[in-house]
Design an enzyme around this catalytic site. Sequence first.
Site, short mmCIF file in Angstrom:
data_model
loop_
_atom_site.label_atom_id
_atom_site.label_comp_id
_atom_site.label_asym_id
_atom_site.label_seq_id
_atom_site.Cartn_x
_atom_site.Cartn_y
_atom_site.Cartn_z
N LYS A 320 0.85 -1.21 0.00
CA LYS A 320 0.00 0.00 0.00
C LYS A 320 0.88 1.25 0.00
CE LYS A 320 -4.04 -2.19 2.08
NZ LYS A 320 -3.53 -3.51 2.51
O1 S5P Z 1 -9.61 -2.98 1.62
C1 S5P Z 1 -8.82 -3.86 1.84
C2 S5P Z 1 -7.61 -3.97 1.13
C3 S5P Z 1 -6.78 -5.04 1.39
S1 S5P Z 1 -5.40 -5.23 0.39
N1 S5P Z 1 -9.10 -4.82 2.77
C4 S5P Z 1 -8.26 -5.87 3.06
O2 S5P Z 1 -8.61 -6.70 3.89
N2 S5P Z 1 -7.05 -5.97 2.38
C5 S5P Z 1 -6.09 -7.06 2.67
O3 S5P Z 1 -6.71 -8.30 2.36
C6 S5P Z 1 -5.67 -7.15 4.13
O4 S5P Z 1 -4.49 -6.41 4.37
C7 S5P Z 1 -5.43 -8.64 4.31
O5 S5P Z 1 -4.14 -8.97 3.89
C8 S5P Z 1 -6.41 -9.29 3.35
C9 S5P Z 1 -7.71 -9.78 3.96
O6 S5P Z 1 -7.49 -10.80 4.88
P1 S5P Z 1 -8.69 -11.59 5.61
O7 S5P Z 1 -7.98 -12.50 6.57
O8 S5P Z 1 -9.56 -10.60 6.29
O9 S5P Z 1 -9.41 -12.34 4.51
#
Ligand code: S5P
Length: 486
Positions: A320
């Site tokens: 990011k």
């Molecule tokens: O808006 C966002 C953008 C990103 S890149 N929301 C997110 O959750 N992410 C990333 O996606 C976050 O940093 C994490 O690595 C992943 C989601 O992980 P989860 O475990 O919640 O599925």
Amino acid sequence: MDTSSPATIQSLDEIILEFYAAGVIKLGQYKLKSGVMSPIYIDLRELIGFPKLLNTAAQLLHNVIRQKSSSISCDVLCGAPYAAVPVCTLVTVAQNIPMVMRRKEVKEYGTKKAVEGPVKDGAKCVIIDDVCTSGLSIMETATDLRKVGLVVEHAVILLDREAGGPFNLQNEGITLHSVMTLSYVCQTLVKSGKLDPKMAKQIEQFMASQAPDPKPQKVVNGNGLSKTWKQQSFSARAEHTSNAVAKHLFQLMDRKKSNLIVAADLTSTEAILNLADAIGPNICAFKIHADIIDGFSEDFVSKLKELSQTHRFLIFEDRKFSDIGSTVARQYGGGVFQIAHWADMVTIQPTPGPAVIEGLKKGQRSGHGIGGALIAEMSSKGALPNKENVAATIQMAHDHPEDIMGYICQSDIDDEPRFVRMTPGVHISEAGDTLGQQYVLPETVIENCADAVIVGRGITEAFKPSEAARMYQTRAFEAYLKRTSQ
Ligand code: S5P
């Protein structure tokens, strides 16, 4: 592939038939370095039994270097060990260019050198090899050559198996030049009656399962109206993009039947590598946060890259980037993580404006652009919604199609088919977490706005991550197939 004049095509066809007669090109069932069984095998080691053919092969390679002398500068050659060493020796004589030799096994005694011969710091070394599949062998050779100070920017090979080699190598700063492709060899064998068309079909299917296929598709509905981006297939959209990373990802999703990106938010290098190996066959990209990994090292990166080539997935660093150009140039190209050296894709916050993209371009180390994914909308509760910012983000992508490969988004923000839409906040349980993450089902996001789903804890915290990955892969890809059939 060099087929610039009819005379060249003619003679190349004859040479292919001679190679076939000599057993250099074999049909049957052969195990490749990757472990995959292939119905065709090219073994240049056989050439040493046929001096005339060995010389022909050297001339073909020599011609490529000569014809491209304006782009390929070459102070020294290196034949990839060991199959290409004899043919490379002949090229060094024909070109009057010195040669170095890379040892695969470093001796325990004497000089213990991995590279023998005239090594001069900064000298440009061109790698000669027989065949390229994923590019892994050429990369191994390039790594050793670079360690001793040689500059490796080009590799010249006889045959490209069309399994992603040129892309993977471009990623490492190496341009691949090939004398012929596997499809061309097959066509020639079919034309001359040496290869049964049925068998050729089998080889074609094998190749299709291994490699991206850039066949264009018409993008109109039955009623002649243009299809929206959502209705178009990944392979058709690959044709609409000039961004090398987006093109590769569209083709990979199509071939692997996977639009699943895993968010490997684990902190141990061992756990991350184990996960990449276990679910590699089910994903199109592997997303990490380098700065949460304990013991992040060059060795970890090289192991992850090896897995990415074995299982064919892209490496996605979720940094990011969000600063002024001169700072992000350093964050991307240098520092502890050296992200530009290994990441195929990176996330970018649009808030600094276009300067952030210019900075990343400055820090760039690979040949295929930065593979930037602009964060248009976040999944977390209370994320600042701002229509104007989203519109400006879209404009930034449209202004930088060579460097921006897609969006991280939560809704259908753009009509342009060339960008890959990736959506995080995906889970089969929509409960969310205690720190603001909000979840939606894979089917819902694919129907609404996403090409690929980003799934983290839904996989990493599952009882059996590989089974969970298979399940998310199936559900997301079926949702994509349903969307494109409407
Ligand atoms: O808006 C966002 C953008 C990103 S890149 N929301 C997110 O959750 N992410 C990333 O996606 C976050 O940093 C994490 O690595 C992943 C989601 O992980 P989860 O475990 O919640 O599925």
